[in-house]
Design a protein around this motif. Structure first.
Motif, PDB file in Angstrom:
ATOM      1  N   LYS A  74      -1.405  -6.331 -14.314  1.00 50.78           N
ATOM      2  CA  LYS A  74      -1.782  -4.939 -14.601  1.00 50.78           C
ATOM      3  C   LYS A  74      -0.563  -4.021 -14.559  1.00 50.78           C
ATOM      4  O   LYS A  74      -0.478  -3.048 -15.305  1.00 50.78           O
ATOM      5  CB  LYS A  74      -2.814  -4.464 -13.581  1.00 50.78           C
ATOM      6  N   THR A  75       0.389  -4.329 -13.655  1.00 51.32           N
ATOM      7  CA  THR A  75       1.560  -3.466 -13.474  1.00 51.32           C
ATOM      8  C   THR A  75       2.641  -3.723 -14.523  1.00 51.32           C
ATOM      9  O   THR A  75       3.191  -2.791 -15.122  1.00 51.32           O
ATOM     10  CB  THR A  75       2.168  -3.675 -12.070  1.00 51.32           C
ATOM     11  N   LYS A  76       2.946  -5.003 -14.764  1.00 51.66           N
ATOM     12  CA  LYS A  76       4.062  -5.360 -15.644  1.00 51.66           C
ATOM     13  C   LYS A  76       3.602  -5.807 -17.025  1.00 51.66           C
ATOM     14  O   LYS A  76       4.414  -5.949 -17.932  1.00 51.66           O
ATOM     15  CB  LYS A  76       4.882  -6.481 -14.998  1.00 51.66           C
ATOM     16  N   GLY A  77       2.331  -6.082 -17.163  1.00 50.83           N
ATOM     17  CA  GLY A  77       1.848  -6.619 -18.426  1.00 50.83           C
ATOM     18  C   GLY A  77       1.827  -8.134 -18.399  1.00 50.83           C
ATOM     19  O   GLY A  77       2.619  -8.758 -17.678  1.00 50.83           O
ATOM     20  N   GLU A  78       0.929  -8.728 -19.135  1.00 46.10           N
ATOM     21  CA  GLU A  78       0.781 -10.188 -19.127  1.00 46.10           C
ATOM     22  C   GLU A  78       1.893 -10.860 -19.922  1.00 46.10           C
ATOM     23  O   GLU A  78       2.377 -10.325 -20.913  1.00 46.10           O
ATOM     24  CB  GLU A  78      -0.578 -10.587 -19.713  1.00 46.10           C
ATOM     25  N   ASN A  79       2.293 -12.033 -19.446  1.00 40.01           N
ATOM     26  CA  ASN A  79       3.193 -12.897 -20.204  1.00 40.01           C
ATOM     27  C   ASN A  79       2.751 -14.341 -19.978  1.00 40.01           C
ATOM     28  O   ASN A  79       1.888 -14.608 -19.131  1.00 40.01           O
ATOM     29  CB  ASN A  79       4.656 -12.682 -19.788  1.00 40.01           C
ATOM     30  N   ILE A  80       3.329 -15.264 -20.707  1.00 39.20           N
ATOM     31  CA  ILE A  80       2.901 -16.657 -20.637  1.00 39.20           C
ATOM     32  C   ILE A  80       3.022 -17.210 -19.218  1.00 39.20           C
ATOM     33  O   ILE A  80       2.108 -17.876 -18.707  1.00 39.20           O
ATOM     34  CB  ILE A  80       3.720 -17.533 -21.615  1.00 39.20           C
ATOM     35  N   LEU A 130      -3.951 -15.360  -6.584  1.00 39.99           N
ATOM     36  CA  LEU A 130      -4.625 -14.852  -7.781  1.00 39.99           C
ATOM     37  C   LEU A 130      -4.641 -13.327  -7.782  1.00 39.99           C
ATOM     38  O   LEU A 130      -4.352 -12.688  -8.805  1.00 39.99           O
ATOM     39  CB  LEU A 130      -6.051 -15.401  -7.849  1.00 39.99           C
ATOM     40  N   GLU A 131      -4.949 -12.757  -6.629  1.00 40.20           N
ATOM     41  CA  GLU A 131      -4.977 -11.299  -6.497  1.00 40.20           C
ATOM     42  C   GLU A 131      -3.614 -10.699  -6.834  1.00 40.20           C
ATOM     43  O   GLU A 131      -3.518  -9.689  -7.543  1.00 40.20           O
ATOM     44  CB  GLU A 131      -5.380 -10.952  -5.059  1.00 40.20           C
ATOM     45  N   CYS A 132      -2.545 -11.336  -6.332  1.00 41.78           N
ATOM     46  CA  CYS A 132      -1.181 -10.844  -6.597  1.00 41.78           C
ATOM     47  C   CYS A 132      -0.822 -10.974  -8.074  1.00 41.78           C
ATOM     48  O   CYS A 132      -0.265 -10.039  -8.668  1.00 41.78           O
ATOM     49  CB  CYS A 132      -0.180 -11.608  -5.741  1.00 41.78           C
ATOM     50  N   TYR A 133      -1.125 -12.135  -8.655  1.00 39.96           N
ATOM     51  CA  TYR A 133      -0.775 -12.355 -10.059  1.00 39.96           C
ATOM     52  C   TYR A 133      -1.532 -11.391 -10.974  1.00 39.96           C
ATOM     53  O   TYR A 133      -0.969 -10.869 -11.948  1.00 39.96           O
ATOM     54  CB  TYR A 133      -1.078 -13.798 -10.459  1.00 39.96           C
ATOM     55  N   GLU A 134      -2.783 -11.141 -10.660  1.00 39.01           N
ATOM     56  CA  GLU A 134      -3.559 -10.207 -11.486  1.00 39.01           C
ATOM     57  C   GLU A 134      -3.016  -8.788 -11.344  1.00 39.01           C
ATOM     58  O   GLU A 134      -2.982  -8.020 -12.313  1.00 39.01           O
ATOM     59  CB  GLU A 134      -5.035 -10.274 -11.104  1.00 39.01           C
ATOM     60  N   GLU A 194       0.831  -1.212   0.000  1.00 40.25           N
ATOM     61  CA  GLU A 194       0.000   0.000   0.000  1.00 40.25           C
ATOM     62  C   GLU A 194       0.861   1.256   0.000  1.00 40.25           C
ATOM     63  O   GLU A 194       0.496   2.268  -0.601  1.00 40.25           O
ATOM     64  CB  GLU A 194      -0.919  -0.004   1.226  1.00 40.25           C
ATOM     65  N   LEU A 195       2.012   1.181   0.676  1.00 42.95           N
ATOM     66  CA  LEU A 195       2.924   2.330   0.728  1.00 42.95           C
ATOM     67  C   LEU A 195       3.692   2.489  -0.568  1.00 42.95           C
ATOM     68  O   LEU A 195       4.034   3.614  -0.965  1.00 42.95           O
ATOM     69  CB  LEU A 195       3.912   2.170   1.891  1.00 42.95           C
ATOM     70  N   THR A 196       4.013   1.360  -1.212  1.00 38.67           N
ATOM     71  CA  THR A 196       4.819   1.383  -2.445  1.00 38.67           C
ATOM     72  C   THR A 196       4.110   0.578  -3.536  1.00 38.67           C
ATOM     73  O   THR A 196       4.535  -0.529  -3.873  1.00 38.67           O
ATOM     74  CB  THR A 196       6.223   0.805  -2.180  1.00 38.67           C
ATOM     75  N   PRO A 197       3.014   1.115  -4.068  1.00 37.93           N
ATOM     76  CA  PRO A 197       2.186   0.356  -5.022  1.00 37.93           C
ATOM     77  C   PRO A 197       2.898  -0.076  -6.301  1.00 37.93           C
ATOM     78  O   PRO A 197       2.458  -1.018  -6.964  1.00 37.93           O
ATOM     79  CB  PRO A 197       1.033   1.327  -5.329  1.00 37.93           C
ATOM     80  N   GLU A 198       3.998   0.566  -6.624  1.00 37.45           N
ATOM     81  CA  GLU A 198       4.718   0.216  -7.851  1.00 37.45           C
ATOM     82  C   GLU A 198       5.808  -0.828  -7.619  1.00 37.45           C
ATOM     83  O   GLU A 198       6.467  -1.253  -8.568  1.00 37.45           O
ATOM     84  CB  GLU A 198       5.352   1.481  -8.453  1.00 37.45           C
ATOM     85  N   ASP A 199       5.994  -1.241  -6.389  1.00 32.36           N
ATOM     86  CA  ASP A 199       7.058  -2.197  -6.057  1.00 32.36           C
ATOM     87  C   ASP A 199       6.574  -3.621  -6.361  1.00 32.36           C
ATOM     88  O   ASP A 199       5.928  -4.272  -5.542  1.00 32.36           O
ATOM     89  CB  ASP A 199       7.444  -2.063  -4.586  1.00 32.36           C
ATOM     90  N   THR A 200       6.903  -4.119  -7.528  1.00 34.71           N
ATOM     91  CA  THR A 200       6.450  -5.449  -7.935  1.00 34.71           C
ATOM     92  C   THR A 200       7.172  -6.562  -7.177  1.00 34.71           C
ATOM     93  O   THR A 200       6.645  -7.671  -7.061  1.00 34.71           O
ATOM     94  CB  THR A 200       6.658  -5.642  -9.453  1.00 34.71           C
ATOM     95  N   ASP A 201       8.355  -6.260  -6.655  1.00 33.90           N
ATOM     96  CA  ASP A 201       9.075  -7.274  -5.872  1.00 33.90           C
ATOM     97  C   ASP A 201       8.274  -7.675  -4.635  1.00 33.90           C
ATOM     98  O   ASP A 201       8.225  -8.845  -4.257  1.00 33.90           O
ATOM     99  CB  ASP A 201      10.452  -6.748  -5.446  1.00 33.90           C
ATOM    100  N   VAL A 202       7.653  -6.685  -4.011  1.00 30.55           N
ATOM    101  CA  VAL A 202       6.831  -6.959  -2.826  1.00 30.55           C
ATOM    102  C   VAL A 202       5.646  -7.845  -3.198  1.00 30.55           C
ATOM    103  O   VAL A 202       5.310  -8.794  -2.492  1.00 30.55           O
ATOM    104  CB  VAL A 202       6.338  -5.642  -2.187  1.00 30.55           C
ATOM    105  N   VAL A 203       5.023  -7.556  -4.324  1.00 33.03           N
ATOM    106  CA  VAL A 203       3.871  -8.353  -4.772  1.00 33.03           C
ATOM    107  C   VAL A 203       4.307  -9.783  -5.067  1.00 33.03           C
ATOM    108  O   VAL A 203       3.590 -10.737  -4.752  1.00 33.03           O
ATOM    109  CB  VAL A 203       3.201  -7.715  -6.012  1.00 33.03           C
TER     110      VAL A 203
END
Length: 548
Positions: free
Chosen positions: A240-246, A232-236, A206-215
């Motif tokens: 949204k943040t990094k874009g979908e990949n296989i 599922l919530e994290c992967y979705e 919540e403090l660092t919404p762009e930090d994908t490492d935390v997710v």
């Protein structure tokens, strides 16, 4: 003549020496002994030496003076400053300790001593001093910060978390707060508190919404605890943040599958199939999973069509045959399913054959249960025997045989089958319940009570067995124990009218009319049409109870 002259000269010289010694003696007796320097004089000289940077002379001077002025805090502190300036922390610490013996409440000295211990790597001693500082001043942020790090270094994660939380209270910068929370989360993991760690990482996110490492970390932790919804919530969110990949799509599809979100899972695997194409190494896996989902959705015929075509193209892919067999089982086409598995056995290495034989045994057991439900008892029992040929230690078959024999009131046979199931799997509570039920049906209350007791001893949450045990206790006239069991059941199921009724009956049998009345009325409040409760209440109080 010469000899006499020499003798006279020698006597004169000797007399001169004696006189010299005598006069020196007299002079020394007349001199006063030098006076001892005052503390102010010592401080003045010492300060002068310190200011001139003459540390070695200063240290020699003060060490000598401290032998006479041991309790002088001023001299000792100046000596400590000199030792610190010259990097001699060992002697500085020794004199700081001496100062604290003279003045235990000198906080400045404690802080200096703790700092030196910390810098010298003496963490245990530093910890003890900082704990003392914190005890005297719980708001000392330096002590809190150092305690947090020391507890972390010395592997006291719980205490470290407490200190870091105090640091959080004093911090208002979001970046620093996030850093501290990272440390707290790691400490939770070190202490085995995965849930608390996950919750802390959620706060960081919540403090660092762009930090994908935390997710990503959150997803890993959720996966370890089988929290598929959080995964599922994290992967979705990552999508949204990094874009979908296989890789991400595959994880999302798997989570939908684990959550039994069959429609979403079907869409996800269809998307993967279309993206990867038939040349992909994962193509068959995706297709196979797609067919599994169709089976779960009740579309087994469609799955069979797809699998049949795939098997014709990939005849050596055993996973497709497994899924096809599952499709046949879902349609109750047991014979085809068994045949599929029989064919697989011939292609499997010896170590895997036993696993598959066990699975065939379970399919035949399900087949037998279907036949029994249709009233074809002889065929059903024949199938059970056939299942045991594949796996003679299949405890579930013996359990189902016991149940079927109970249904046709062949209780002695049922008892034998339940006992056999228990001998194979002694930690399965439902087997003991079945045994207790069979004993109860033939009037053997003592053995039924023992079996029900064994069931709840294995699984204390087995409410069905606990009810049966409590009723058996009532039949055995053990009313006090029965009441205890009924009350335990009501903790989990407070609105169970039958249990409330049985509790009231047990109270009545003990002569506790007041409690019996209370619980008969409670049973009727839960289930107004409970005839037994109404009837007993009327008999107990000698008055008619009108239905609500």
């Amino acid at each position: 003549m010469n000899v006499n002259l020499l003798l006279i000269c020698a006597l004169i010289i000797f007399a001169f020496i004696i006189l010299r010694i005598y006069f020196l003696f007299l002079l020394n007796n007349d001199e006063k002994e030098p006076e001892e320097l005052t503390i102010d004089d010592v401080l003045s000289r010492a300060q002068q030496l310190y200011n001139n940077g003459l540390h070695l002379e200063l240290q020699r001077f003060l060490k000598n003076e401290l032998t006479k002025k041991f309790n002088s805090l001023e001299l000792r502190k100046l000596l400590i400053r000199s030792y610190i300036d010259t990097g001699n922390t060992k002697f500085a610490a020794m004199h700081l300790e001496a100062v604290l013996k003279l003045n235990p409440n000198d906080m400045e000295t404690k802080e200096e001593l703790a700092r030196i211990y910390l810098e010298d790597g003496n963490k245990r001693k530093a910890l003890n001093v900082y704990e003392d500082i914190y005890k005297n001043n719980p708001t000392d942020i330096v002590a809190i910060k150092n305690l947090a790090q020391l507890y972390r270094d010395i592997s006291y994660p719980e205490k470290a978390v407490k200190m870091y939380k105090l640091l959080l209270e004093a911090e208002d910068d979001n970046e620093e707060i996030a850093k501290i929370k990272h440390v707290i989360a790691q400490l939770y993991l070190l202490d085995g508190f995965t849930d608390d760690a996950l919750k802390t990482y959620e706060e960081i996110a919540e403090l660092t919404p762009e930090d994908t490492d935390v997710v990503n970390i959150m997803a890993e932790l959720a996966y370890k605890k089988n929290d598929w919804l959080k995964c599922l919530e994290c992967y979705e969110k990552l999508g949204k943040t990094k874009g979908e990949n296989i890789e991400l799509l595959e994880k999302i599809a798997l989570m939908h599958f684990n959550l039994k979100n069959w429609e979403e899972a079907l869409i996800s695997y269809r998307k993967l199939i279309d993206l990867e194409g038939s040349q992909s190494t994962n193509y068959l896996h995706y297709q196979n999973r797609y067919c599994e989902i169709l089976i779960h959705k009740g579309q087994a015929e469609e799955a069979i069509e797809i699998l049949t075509n795939l098997i014709s193209d990939f005849p050596n892919e055993d996973s497709l045959a497994y899924t096809l067999a599952q499709a046949y089982v879902s349609l109750s086409e047991y014979e085809k399913a068994v045949q599929m598995y029989e064919n697989l056995i011939n292609n499997l290495p010896a170590e895997q054959t036993e696993i598959l034989r066990n699975y065939i045994s379970r399919i035949i057991s399900a087949w037998a249960m279907d036949l029994f439900a249709q009233g074809e008892y002889n065929k059903a029992f024949d199938k059970f025997m056939e299942g045991l040929k594949y796996d003679e230690v299949n405890s579930e078959i013996y359990y189902k045989l016991g149940r079927c024999n109970c249904d046709i009131k062949s209780y002695q046979d049922a008892i034998g089958h339940f006992k056999r199931a228990i001998s194979i799997s002694p930690q399965e509570s439902k087997y003991y319940f079945g045994l207790g039920y069979a004993y109860d049906e033939i009037g053997d209350i003592k053995n039924s009570k023992t079996a029900f007791y064994d069931a709840i001893n294995i699984n204390p949450l087995d409410i069905k067995s606990r009810k049966a045990y409590a009723i058996a206790l009532t039949k055995e006239l053990e009313y006090a124990n029965a009441i205890e069991q009924f009350l335990e059941i009501l903790k989990s199921t407070p609105e169970d009218a039958d249990t409330i009724y049985n509790l009231a009956l047990a109270y009545e049998l003990t002569g506790d009319k007041e409690s019996a009345t209370e619980y008969y009325k409670k049973a009727l409040s839960v289930q107004p049409d409970h005839q037994e409760a109404r009837h007993n209440l009327e008999l107990l109080n000698g008055e008619m109870i009108q239905p609500v």
